[in-house]
Scaffold this active site. Structure first.
Site, PDB file in Angstrom:
ATOM      1  N   ASP A 141     -80.637 -56.825  -3.090  1.00  0.00           N
ATOM      2  CA  ASP A 141     -80.685 -57.613  -4.131  1.00  0.00           C
ATOM      3  C   ASP A 141     -79.856 -56.954  -5.303  1.00  0.00           C
ATOM      4  O   ASP A 141     -78.585 -56.757  -5.151  1.00  0.00           O
ATOM      5  CB  ASP A 141     -82.320 -57.447  -4.583  1.00  0.00           C
ATOM      6  CG  ASP A 141     -82.750 -58.731  -5.147  1.00  0.00           C
ATOM      7  OD1 ASP A 141     -82.144 -59.175  -6.367  1.00  0.00           O
ATOM      8  OD2 ASP A 141     -83.719 -59.365  -4.804  1.00  0.00           O
ATOM      9  N   HIS A 196     -84.057 -59.205 -11.511  1.00  0.00           N
ATOM     10  CA  HIS A 196     -84.305 -59.870 -10.053  1.00  0.00           C
ATOM     11  C   HIS A 196     -84.847 -58.804  -8.994  1.00  0.00           C
ATOM     12  O   HIS A 196     -85.772 -59.036  -8.327  1.00  0.00           O
ATOM     13  CB  HIS A 196     -83.343 -60.731  -9.677  1.00  0.00           C
ATOM     14  CG  HIS A 196     -83.542 -61.702  -8.591  1.00  0.00           C
ATOM     15  ND1 HIS A 196     -83.563 -61.356  -7.289  1.00  0.00           N
ATOM     16  CD2 HIS A 196     -83.864 -62.964  -8.581  1.00  0.00           C
ATOM     17  CE1 HIS A 196     -83.661 -62.269  -6.478  1.00  0.00           C
ATOM     18  NE2 HIS A 196     -83.864 -63.489  -7.059  1.00  0.00           N
ATOM     19  N   SER A 518     -87.262 -66.691  -4.055  1.00  0.00           N
ATOM     20  CA  SER A 518     -87.001 -65.239  -3.952  1.00  0.00           C
ATOM     21  C   SER A 518     -88.326 -64.496  -4.211  1.00  0.00           C
ATOM     22  O   SER A 518     -88.258 -63.184  -3.884  1.00  0.00           O
ATOM     23  CB  SER A 518     -85.973 -65.191  -5.128  1.00  0.00           C
ATOM     24  OG  SER A 518     -84.707 -65.432  -5.081  1.00  0.00           O
TER      25      SER A 518
END
Length: 732
Positions: A141, A196, A518
């Protein structure tokens, strides 16, 4: 900031009190909370006296002993009182009263997604802590925030002996016994500058952290699916994207480092041929080494053929809602309340602000229509400054701060997703937006206030998110994708203080709310890790099968293919059931190579995917639809003809010896399918015994608008092993 957060949290609690059951009743009276917004700045204002005067006026009683329950007078203005229904109606109409709602008994909230799926905290869920502590989740990620409480190693022993990785996170980056590894492929260091990666890692494997929230919104305990497991972070993404070479390097390292599974919430807008897809290639190598890859389906829905990550050796995850959502109310100057979508932590201190419609503030550079959509350079700053800007679309998000607006109300096409904005904002669906426009046109001085976001519970769920990418699979047309759905809407999880909660946002947070596949992807990765803790020797395909065949059926809530198996695959993940599926469909590398040969891939292409020199022969080649996959799908050439299609499958007993499973077929949607199972009963004498069967599907005149489907269920009275059967004719 701490004081603001505390008062925001308290106010948030008050504003959501209308969500539960009534708690206090005296005769025909019950306790109501009268919320009056911010405190008056007048030096002579005494809140309690004002509250008593209001009660005396409303009740007509000179003595209100026993009526006033509590005055709110330090951070905001309001009171709680025992009122009849008619008294409640009268007080609600009084000047200075923002809202009146019943008092309720509240419980501490969790972030809900894991509870929603049945994987509850503490002793309520069966755990295998020793094996869980030896489980390593690799997160490919945007990096990770090592200082986050979600990755504290308090109570953790040293990493498992199988771990062969390193901690090369860069400057001021330290691993620990929870976050045991870090690698960077961007030259920026492994620290998450976006948020994220921290969010996805904590969703899969984060520690349980109490009192986590986004400025009081969603307050509760945030945790991952397997809090005792270890995390290894592989940073491949920067603000400009995630390069293919970095992705492959991360897979390469993660497999060699000894991770047990990989979660990767990265993908393209559409599917790529396997030989051109770095995730498919990396995941193939992971599968060959016993490592399952869980991948997000994409956020390009609801349009068809938008799903990515379509290789059968990848577990592909769609996104759906939970039983909690967030709403933001807009109170107009005429008293009407509109319910919008956003995650708004700002409070406008009980003050109404002037409203201005973009097309009423058009600059000389644009026409009124473009200004109504608040397109770039189309709104006159001087006519907007200090006001709440109203826009016919989300374009206002790009300009709202630059034109000096204090808030934003816009028409949103997405009814199911709440986004964070850098100022008070709410998105309204068309009907409510038209009500707002009518109000704007009815008065010369329109005003409104955007309230702080509230949580709502018990909404219809799960519902597939509008943004979640849909099938069918255009690369391997006889493999149903996505495979599964999981919570991916308005998920609260850890975040990087270095990242922005929204674009151009100056706030810094440790926990934030995000939506997307996600977010659903690490939920399923957490479930996969949970299943593996009870079955540590299971192969990736066995774990994938267990998750798919035990999923909750998802009811279609819309029309067209967006509400079919092309949206949710086998259904909604069920962690507890997945840990004990009874039977599994098992695959290994040779099966996948036979599948690729059946797709007529050349030896050169096969080498690109598998890394090995492979020569296909008839003995190795199988029809793609006969891959021993947990779902069954076939694309036919025409809709107006009679057809017969068969699927060959083999089940492995992972339940109990001397078990007998009987088949049942349940009709789905689309055209009627005649489904025959041969044999219709399977008996297993021993654990790990295999039994094969054939599914024959016949029909005619297939619906050309939606796929036709049924569900095959094998049951021994305890386990229900369900597989969707989908037959379709076009890409829609």
């Amino acid at each position: 900031m701490a004081t603001l957060a505390a008062s925001s949290s308290l106010l948030s609690c008050l504003l959501v009190l209308f969500l539960s059951s009534v708690s206090a009743v005296t005769d025909d009276k019950q306790v109501y909370i009268v919320y009056m917004g911010s405190l008056s700045s007048r030096a002579d204002y005494t809140p309690t006296s004002d509250h008593m005067n209001i009660l005396q006026e409303v009740t007509g009683e000179s003595s209100i002993e026993g009526r006033l329950v509590r005055s709110y007078k330090r951070s905001f203005n309001g009171f709680a009182a025992r009122l009849t229904e008619s008294e409640r109606e009268r007080v609600a109409k009084m000047v200075g009263v923002v809202s009146v709602f019943p008092n309720k008994k509240l419980q501490l909230q969790t972030t809900t997604s894991w509870d929603f799926m049945g994987l509850k905290e503490g002793i309520k869920t069966k755990r295998n802590p020793t094996v869980e502590s030896d489980t390593i989740i690799g997160v490919i990620d945007s990096g990770i925030t090592p200082e986050s409480q979600s990755f504290s190693d308090k109570g953790f022993g040293p990493p498992p002996q199988k771990w062969k990785g390193v901690c090369s996170g860069g400057k001021n980056f330290t691993c620990n016994n929870k976050l045991i590894g870090a690698r960077d492929y961007t030259s920026e260091g492994t620290r998450d500058m976006d948020g994220h990666g921290t969010h996805t890692a904590s969703t899969a494997a984060g520690n349980a952290v109490v009192d986590a929230s986004f400025f009081g919104i969603g307050n509760g305990t945030v945790r991952g699916g397997v809090p005792a497991s270890r995390v290894a972070a592989y940073k491949v993404c920067t603000p400009t994207g995630c390069s293919s070479e970095a992705l492959l390097s991360a897979f390469d390292d993660a497999i060699a480092d000894g991770v047990d599974l990989i979660t990767i919430s990265i993908g393209d807008k559409t599917a790529s041929m396997f030989q051109n897809d770095p995730i498919a290639i990396g995941a193939f190598h992971a599968m060959a080494k016993g490592v399952l890859t869980v991948n997000s389906a994409g956020n390009s829905g609801p349009k068809p053929i938008s799903v990515s990550g379509v290789a059968p050796w990848i577990l592909t995850v769609a996104a759906s809602t939970t039983n909690r959502g967030f709403v933001t109310k807009v109170v107009l100057g005429n008293g009407k309340t509109l319910v919008g979508k956003s995650v708004n932590a700002y409070e406008m201190k009980g003050k109404d602000y002037p409203l201005v419609y973009g097309k009423s503030a058009a600059s000389s550079a644009c026409d009124a229509e473009s200004a109504g959509l608040c397109e770039l350079s189309c709104v006159d700053k001087s006519r907007v400054k200090g006001k709440i800007l109203v826009c016919g679309g989300p374009g206002g998000l790009k300009i709202v701060e630059s034109v000096g607006a204090v808030g934003l109300i816009y028409r949103t096409p997405k009814p199911d997703v709440a986004f964070i904005h850098p100022l008070p904002a709410a998105g309204l669906l068309t009907e409510d937006f038209e009500s707002l426009v009518s109000y704007l046109e009815s008065t010369d001085s329109p005003q409104a206030i955007v309230l702080k976001t509230e949580a709502i519970f018990n909404r219809t769920s799960p519902v597939i998110a509008s943004f979640s990418s849909r099938g069918p699979n255009t690369i391997a047309v006889d493999i149903l994708k996505p495979d599964i759905t999981a919570p991916g809407v308005e998920i609260l999880a850890a975040y990087s203080p270095a990242g922005e909660p929204s674009q151009d946002d100056t706030r810094h947070v440790k926990y934030s709310v995000l939506s997307g596949t996600s977010m659903s992807c690490p939920h399923v990765a957490g479930v996969a890790a949970y299943v593996k803790t009870f079955n540590p020797k299971w192969s990736p395909s066995m774990i994938q099968s267990a998750i798919m065949t035990t999923a909750w059926p998802v009811n279609a809530t819309g029309t067209g293919i967006a509400s079919t198996e092309f949206a949710y695959g086998s259904g909604h993940v069920d962690p507890i059931a997945a840990s004990n599926p009874g039977l599994v469909y098992e695959l290994d590398k040779s099966d996948h190579i036979a599948f690729l040969c059946g797709m007529n891939y050349t030896s050169q292409v096969l080498k690109v995917i598998s890394g090995e020199t492979v020569t296909c022969s008839e003995a190795k080649k199988i029809l793609p639809r006969n891959l021993n996959y947990p779902s069954m799908s076939a694309k036919l050439s025409g809709s107006g003809t009679t057809f017969t299609v068969t699927f060959n499958r083999t089940l492995t007993n992972v339940g109990t010896p001397n078990s007998t499973y009987t088949s049942k077929v349940v009709a789905g949607h689309g055209s009627k399918l005649d489904v025959k199972i041969t044999p219709s009963v399977l008996s297993f004498k021993t654990v790990n015994e295999k039994q094969s069967f054939t599914v024959t599907v016949t029909g005619s005149n297939l619906d050309s608008e939606v796929p036709s489907s049924a569900n095959l269920i094998w049951s021994d009275g305890t386990h229900n092993v369900r597989s969707p059967i989908v037959v379709y004719t076009s890409d829609y």
